[in-house]
Design a protein around this motif. Sequence first.
Motif, PDB file in Angstrom:
ATOM      1  N   ILE A 123       0.853  -1.184   0.000  1.00  0.00           N
ATOM      2  CA  ILE A 123       0.000   0.000   0.000  1.00  0.00           C
ATOM      3  C   ILE A 123       0.890   1.236   0.000  1.00  0.00           C
ATOM      4  O   ILE A 123       1.937   1.244   0.662  1.00  0.00           O
ATOM      5  CB  ILE A 123      -0.920  -0.031   1.241  1.00  0.00           C
ATOM      6  CG1 ILE A 123      -1.897  -1.202   1.125  1.00  0.00           C
ATOM      7  CG2 ILE A 123      -1.667   1.288   1.410  1.00  0.00           C
ATOM      8  CD1 ILE A 123      -2.678  -1.477   2.386  1.00  0.00           C
ATOM      9  N   PRO A 124       0.523   2.297  -0.731  1.00  0.00           N
ATOM     10  CA  PRO A 124       1.369   3.498  -0.781  1.00  0.00           C
ATOM     11  C   PRO A 124       1.732   4.018   0.603  1.00  0.00           C
ATOM     12  O   PRO A 124       0.888   4.116   1.498  1.00  0.00           O
ATOM     13  CB  PRO A 124       0.499   4.507  -1.535  1.00  0.00           C
ATOM     14  CG  PRO A 124      -0.399   3.674  -2.380  1.00  0.00           C
ATOM     15  CD  PRO A 124      -0.676   2.440  -1.578  1.00  0.00           C
ATOM     16  N   GLY A 125       3.020   4.330   0.776  1.00  0.00           N
ATOM     17  CA  GLY A 125       3.501   4.909   2.035  1.00  0.00           C
ATOM     18  C   GLY A 125       3.791   3.915   3.123  1.00  0.00           C
ATOM     19  O   GLY A 125       3.990   4.297   4.280  1.00  0.00           O
ATOM     20  N   THR A 126       3.798   2.597   2.807  1.00  0.00           N
ATOM     21  CA  THR A 126       4.021   1.580   3.835  1.00  0.00           C
ATOM     22  C   THR A 126       5.342   0.855   3.594  1.00  0.00           C
ATOM     23  O   THR A 126       5.886   0.857   2.484  1.00  0.00           O
ATOM     24  CB  THR A 126       2.875   0.553   3.859  1.00  0.00           C
ATOM     25  OG1 THR A 126       2.850  -0.163   2.611  1.00  0.00           O
ATOM     26  CG2 THR A 126       1.541   1.251   4.069  1.00  0.00           C
ATOM     27  N   PRO A 177       4.715   2.815  14.138  1.00  0.00           N
ATOM     28  CA  PRO A 177       5.084   3.779  13.096  1.00  0.00           C
ATOM     29  C   PRO A 177       4.656   3.295  11.709  1.00  0.00           C
ATOM     30  O   PRO A 177       4.629   2.097  11.437  1.00  0.00           O
ATOM     31  CB  PRO A 177       6.610   3.857  13.216  1.00  0.00           C
ATOM     32  CG  PRO A 177       6.914   3.364  14.597  1.00  0.00           C
ATOM     33  CD  PRO A 177       5.876   2.340  14.909  1.00  0.00           C
ATOM     34  N   GLY A 178       4.352   4.252  10.832  1.00  0.00           N
ATOM     35  CA  GLY A 178       3.964   3.919   9.472  1.00  0.00           C
ATOM     36  C   GLY A 178       2.480   4.093   9.239  1.00  0.00           C
ATOM     37  O   GLY A 178       1.714   4.395  10.156  1.00  0.00           O
ATOM     38  N   ARG A 179       2.046   3.892   7.993  1.00  0.00           N
ATOM     39  CA  ARG A 179       0.681   4.185   7.588  1.00  0.00           C
ATOM     40  C   ARG A 179      -0.168   2.943   7.375  1.00  0.00           C
ATOM     41  O   ARG A 179      -1.358   3.061   7.063  1.00  0.00           O
ATOM     42  CB  ARG A 179       0.696   5.015   6.300  1.00  0.00           C
ATOM     43  CG  ARG A 179       1.585   6.257   6.382  1.00  0.00           C
ATOM     44  CD  ARG A 179       1.263   7.230   5.286  1.00  0.00           C
ATOM     45  NE  ARG A 179      -0.071   7.794   5.470  1.00  0.00           N
ATOM     46  CZ  ARG A 179      -0.620   8.675   4.633  1.00  0.00           C
ATOM     47  NH1 ARG A 179       0.048   9.068   3.571  1.00  0.00           N
ATOM     48  NH2 ARG A 179      -1.826   9.144   4.856  1.00  0.00           N
ATOM     49  N   GLU A 225      -6.485  -1.274  10.601  1.00  0.00           N
ATOM     50  CA  GLU A 225      -7.628  -0.765  11.365  1.00  0.00           C
ATOM     51  C   GLU A 225      -8.949  -0.942  10.611  1.00  0.00           C
ATOM     52  O   GLU A 225      -9.933  -1.427  11.201  1.00  0.00           O
ATOM     53  CB  GLU A 225      -7.413   0.701  11.749  1.00  0.00           C
ATOM     54  CG  GLU A 225      -8.502   1.232  12.669  1.00  0.00           C
ATOM     55  CD  GLU A 225      -8.184   2.616  13.194  1.00  0.00           C
ATOM     56  OE1 GLU A 225      -8.624   2.950  14.309  1.00  0.00           O
ATOM     57  OE2 GLU A 225      -7.490   3.373  12.479  1.00  0.00           O
ATOM     58  N   PRO A 226      -9.049  -0.571   9.323  1.00  0.00           N
ATOM     59  CA  PRO A 226     -10.321  -0.813   8.616  1.00  0.00           C
ATOM     60  C   PRO A 226     -10.729  -2.275   8.619  1.00  0.00           C
ATOM     61  O   PRO A 226     -11.910  -2.597   8.777  1.00  0.00           O
ATOM     62  CB  PRO A 226     -10.030  -0.306   7.200  1.00  0.00           C
ATOM     63  CG  PRO A 226      -8.913   0.649   7.340  1.00  0.00           C
ATOM     64  CD  PRO A 226      -8.077   0.145   8.477  1.00  0.00           C
ATOM     65  N   LEU A 227      -9.750  -3.156   8.430  1.00  0.00           N
ATOM     66  CA  LEU A 227     -10.056  -4.580   8.436  1.00  0.00           C
ATOM     67  C   LEU A 227     -10.564  -5.028   9.801  1.00  0.00           C
ATOM     68  O   LEU A 227     -11.612  -5.685   9.906  1.00  0.00           O
ATOM     69  CB  LEU A 227      -8.814  -5.379   8.060  1.00  0.00           C
ATOM     70  CG  LEU A 227      -8.952  -6.905   8.155  1.00  0.00           C
ATOM     71  CD1 LEU A 227      -9.893  -7.432   7.095  1.00  0.00           C
ATOM     72  CD2 LEU A 227      -7.586  -7.591   8.034  1.00  0.00           C
ATOM     73  N   ALA A 228      -9.849  -4.662  10.865  1.00  0.00           N
ATOM     74  CA  ALA A 228     -10.201  -5.126  12.207  1.00  0.00           C
ATOM     75  C   ALA A 228     -11.547  -4.582  12.664  1.00  0.00           C
ATOM     76  O   ALA A 228     -12.366  -5.314  13.217  1.00  0.00           O
ATOM     77  CB  ALA A 228      -9.109  -4.727  13.194  1.00  0.00           C
ATOM     78  N   VAL A 229     -11.777  -3.300  12.448  1.00  0.00           N
ATOM     79  CA  VAL A 229     -13.046  -2.704  12.882  1.00  0.00           C
ATOM     80  C   VAL A 229     -14.201  -3.304  12.094  1.00  0.00           C
ATOM     81  O   VAL A 229     -15.281  -3.563  12.641  1.00  0.00           O
ATOM     82  CB  VAL A 229     -12.997  -1.168  12.733  1.00  0.00           C
ATOM     83  CG1 VAL A 229     -14.363  -0.557  13.034  1.00  0.00           C
ATOM     84  CG2 VAL A 229     -11.954  -0.582  13.672  1.00  0.00           C
TER      85      VAL A 229
END
Length: 345
Positions: free
Chosen positions: A119-122, A149-151, A158-162
């Motif tokens: 994923i961009p920025g990871t 740290p990181g995106r 977080e989207p997956l877990a929630v």
Amino acid sequence: MNGTVHVIGAGVAGLAAAVRLAGQGRRIFVHEGAGHAGGRCRSYFDSSLERRIDNGNHLVLSGNRAIADYLKALGAEDGLHGPADAGFPFIDLNTGERWTVRPDRGAVPWSIITGRGRIPGTRLREYLRGLRLARAGADATVRQCLGGPGRLFERFWEPLAVGVLNTPAETAAAEPLWPVLRETFGRGRAHCRPLIARVGLSEAFVDPALRYLSARGAEIGYNRRLKSLSFEGDRVTALRFGDADQPLDPADRIVLTVPAWQAAALLPDFAGPTTAHAIVNAHFRLPVAAAGAPLIGLVGGTAQWVFVRGDVASVTVSAADGLAEKGGPTIARLLWPEVCRALGG
């Protein structure tokens, strides 16, 4: 054993239990407090949208073998559909960046290791945190295991877990998330295809189950809300529905498929959870049918997932206790601009 199995609740859990037992030749009586089956997993006609919509948005990953077995038993495998290949499009509402999470074909995530699938920025080390879930203790939270740290946390973990646990990452138990990853992403792309109901949740999960049970002589009683259980020692002797009691024979059995708070009120020694978080679903009728993926993940805003079926876009916000306290028009005004951005205007 020739007794009757009394299944309390005709949501999907209750229907699944009844189907399994009826398939074994057991005599079944399903008791449902509402006037319909399906619970939170059903469809209805919305007069405002003039469309048939789902009560709540449900996404199934193709690696979910329990649901696959359920639909196979009903002969309803075609009730779900999705793209031929697994891909999860996302948009960052703050930056406008878009990307697609596309699992590798095999269990080894070569695209993550080499970098082309990140994923961009990871960075790679952010993905390696997922291995912590395999040894997470009962008290470990999602943020404790996957944060740092990181995106990647905000853009995937977080989207997956929630979405899976319907609990904020700060308090959600990490342990139940590992089997989900192991059975889907951990088995490769073929087990990660996102599937949604082809027509509606009732048509996919509920109506086939009712037909199956009816063909096997099962009884289903609606508007039968269980008020209490009568006990003699540790044996339940009757189901008390308020207006009438249902006496039980010694050979009868009970399967409770009710919310945790209701189970706690019925069972004196219940030790499970008694609270849950709200889920907000909003449905918008679009000017034209939307093309593209049937769902898109959103980060950086209020909405979390947008599901598209024809000219209806449905939004899901999990762990949405604060949002649920707002009125419908306020919620719509918050979510509609995000839907527009997600669908490209």
